[in-house]
Design a protein around this motif. Sequence first.
Motif, PDB file in Angstrom:
ATOM      1  N   ASP A   1       0.312   5.621  -0.617  1.00 16.87           N
ATOM      2  CA  ASP A   1      -0.171   5.347  -2.062  1.00 16.87           C
ATOM      3  C   ASP A   1      -1.771   5.679  -2.273  1.00 16.87           C
ATOM      4  O   ASP A   1      -1.490   6.991  -2.983  1.00 16.87           O
ATOM      5  N   ASP A   2      -2.291   5.393  -1.757  1.00 12.97           N
ATOM      6  CA  ASP A   2      -4.051   6.091  -1.414  1.00 12.97           C
ATOM      7  C   ASP A   2      -3.492   7.718  -0.532  1.00 12.97           C
ATOM      8  O   ASP A   2      -4.515   8.323  -1.422  1.00 12.97           O
TER       9      ASP A   2
ATOM     10  N   TYR B   1      -7.717  -5.477  -1.241  1.00 15.23           N
ATOM     11  CA  TYR B   1      -7.885  -6.916  -1.281  1.00 15.23           C
ATOM     12  C   TYR B   1      -8.458  -7.585  -0.333  1.00 15.23           C
ATOM     13  O   TYR B   1      -8.905  -8.679  -0.685  1.00 15.23           O
TER      14      TYR B   1
ATOM     15  N   ARG C   1      -9.509  -1.707  -3.411  1.00 17.25           N
ATOM     16  CA  ARG C   1      -7.880  -1.384  -3.445  1.00 17.25           C
ATOM     17  C   ARG C   1      -7.662  -1.989  -2.163  1.00 17.25           C
ATOM     18  O   ARG C   1      -6.265  -2.489  -2.377  1.00 17.25           O
TER      19      ARG C   1
ATOM     20  N   TYR D   1       0.103  -1.371  -7.303  1.00 17.87           N
ATOM     21  CA  TYR D   1      -1.083  -2.500  -7.404  1.00 17.87           C
ATOM     22  C   TYR D   1      -2.477  -2.408  -7.741  1.00 17.87           C
ATOM     23  O   TYR D   1      -2.363  -2.113  -6.773  1.00 17.87           O
ATOM     24  N   ASP D   2      -3.463  -2.482  -8.964  1.00 20.82           N
ATOM     25  CA  ASP D   2      -4.410  -1.850  -8.184  1.00 20.82           C
ATOM     26  C   ASP D   2      -5.672  -3.240  -8.959  1.00 20.82           C
ATOM     27  O   ASP D   2      -4.972  -3.838 -10.101  1.00 20.82           O
ATOM     28  N   TYR D   3      -6.467  -3.019  -9.213  1.00 24.15           N
ATOM     29  CA  TYR D   3      -7.190  -3.979  -8.729  1.00 24.15           C
ATOM     30  C   TYR D   3      -8.796  -3.791  -9.696  1.00 24.15           C
ATOM     31  O   TYR D   3      -9.584  -3.042  -8.384  1.00 24.15           O
TER      32      TYR D   3
ATOM     33  N   GLU E   1      -2.655   7.205  -7.724  1.00 27.01           N
ATOM     34  CA  GLU E   1      -2.296   6.126  -8.630  1.00 27.01           C
ATOM     35  C   GLU E   1      -1.712   5.426  -7.533  1.00 27.01           C
ATOM     36  O   GLU E   1      -1.354   5.415  -6.120  1.00 27.01           O
ATOM     37  N   PHE E   2      -1.664   4.175  -7.827  1.00 24.50           N
ATOM     38  CA  PHE E   2      -1.511   2.904  -6.902  1.00 24.50           C
ATOM     39  C   PHE E   2      -0.435   2.254  -7.752  1.00 24.50           C
ATOM     40  O   PHE E   2      -0.421   1.744  -9.107  1.00 24.50           O
TER      41      PHE E   2
ATOM     42  N   LYS F   1       0.787  -1.395  -0.054  1.00 31.67           N
ATOM     43  CA  LYS F   1      -0.428   0.146   0.120  1.00 31.67           C
ATOM     44  C   LYS F   1       0.810   1.497   0.312  1.00 31.67           C
ATOM     45  O   LYS F   1       0.244   2.796  -0.082  1.00 31.67           O
TER      46      LYS F   1
END
Length: 522
Positions: free
Chosen positions: A435-436, A453, A451, A444-446, A441-442, A65
């Motif tokens: 990041d948040d 997960y 966010r 890793y994003d899904y 932006e991240f 994160k």
Amino acid sequence: MSYSWVGPPTEFNGTNSDIGGNSHTENLNQWFQSGDQAYILVASAMVLIMVPGLGFLYSGLARRKSALSMIWACMASSTVITFQWYFWGYSLGFSSYATNGFIGDLKKFGLMNTLAAPSPGSPLIPDLLYAFYQMQFCAVTAAIVVGAIAERGRLIPAMVFIFFWATIVYCPIAYWGWGANGWAFSWGVLDYAGGGPVEICSGMSALAYSMILGRRQEKMMLNFRPHNVSLITLGTVLLWFGWLGFNGGSAFGANLRATMACWNSNLTAMFAAVTWVLLDWRLARKWSMVGWCSGTISGLVAATPASGFVTPWSSVALGIVTGIVCNFATKIKFWIKIDDAMDVFAEHGVAGMIGLFWNGIFAASYVIGLDGVNTGAVDGGWIEHNWKQMYMQIAYIAATTGWAFCISALIAFIINKIPGLHLRASEEAELLGMDDDQLGEFAYDYVEVRRDYLAWTPAKDQPDAADHQIPQGERHGIPAHSQMLEGKAPSDASSSGHDGNEHTGIGGDRHAVAYEKREREG
């Protein structure tokens, strides 16, 4: 064109000595070999690659994160340094007009009087090229320092810090060790590629910033591990590649001294790596990829001040000593209770001190003379009966250590008191991730998944409205996180072998299994 005498290929005649001549009427390249200039241009590009290398290294060491924020911090610090170095950094660090021994003047402000005169570092390359090469050094040092913000530091205040740090901390130390009239350079201190300005400066500055920033929330450090060891390895390899330009290029020409520096850098790095891995294995009985990366980096750091001065056989010994000392130095942060998350102090500050100290014993004048410029001009260390070299090196280590730590802490303290520039993110932001909180932006994003997960649960065969009402306490896969959201203390803190003060930094967490084993046995 080749030359067989000591010095540059063509002796500079002093015409228009401020900038090296008039390009309207003469070829200003006549004083230099094109091969030397091409080599240092390539070396500059190699050093530039070290900045994203540090970003990947730090990103892999952090949690998912906060992974992208570490890459952003490294790249943004390079942007700040490019402006600062053009603006006044090069002039403050390397102006040949200043005579005070402490810091340069502003006669090269905005690259004024910076063109084709032989550089302060070597007559083999022009001043303009030297300024560009040294800018990459400052950028790498700044990127090392920003590792201190890991997982709890705000980005913009860190960039403000970097600007003033480069001006008040880095530039004076660079002038001491490398400036034409710097006190350490004039005294005869041996610092090849930056044991003081780069390594000790970054290690102590990061330690000072971490002290002012404060420790990460210990309730969030349960079961912590670096999130991506592949990224750590990629970052280390990029650093290794760039370091050959860092150390090899510090000979300022395509010559035998550059080749010797590259040999010494590799030898020191690899022997430090195997030493570090064996030390980790003796505790955990497992081989560690992170341990290999840590040892490699600490060896390259130790080689930075020494690789252009010492012999290959002494580089082997330097690697072994560095691997041992720096491995144990990662425990110092627990004693002093400063959360040096990326172990910058242990792997850069301590290793830089070792390399500088090594010069006092093992510097060899024949290695120094391999650049064809310093032949017979510089004495070696104790192996050549130059007994005074050791106290010079120790005094330089002490001066750079004290200045970097104290002034960096003062700058960080002042910035932290300015409204809107507090260094530390909020407790909620730390839980959410940098990041948040700091970026849009991240890493890793899904797609169509929350966010975080861990908050996602698979849909049932017959979804209904109740599926969208997940109880707060069930939104996290880690029980401790759920309890934190409900305002409870993590129940497993007392049963997991932690006392709340151990594994507060990433370097310590590399050895978490071994650390817990020692706790149980002790």
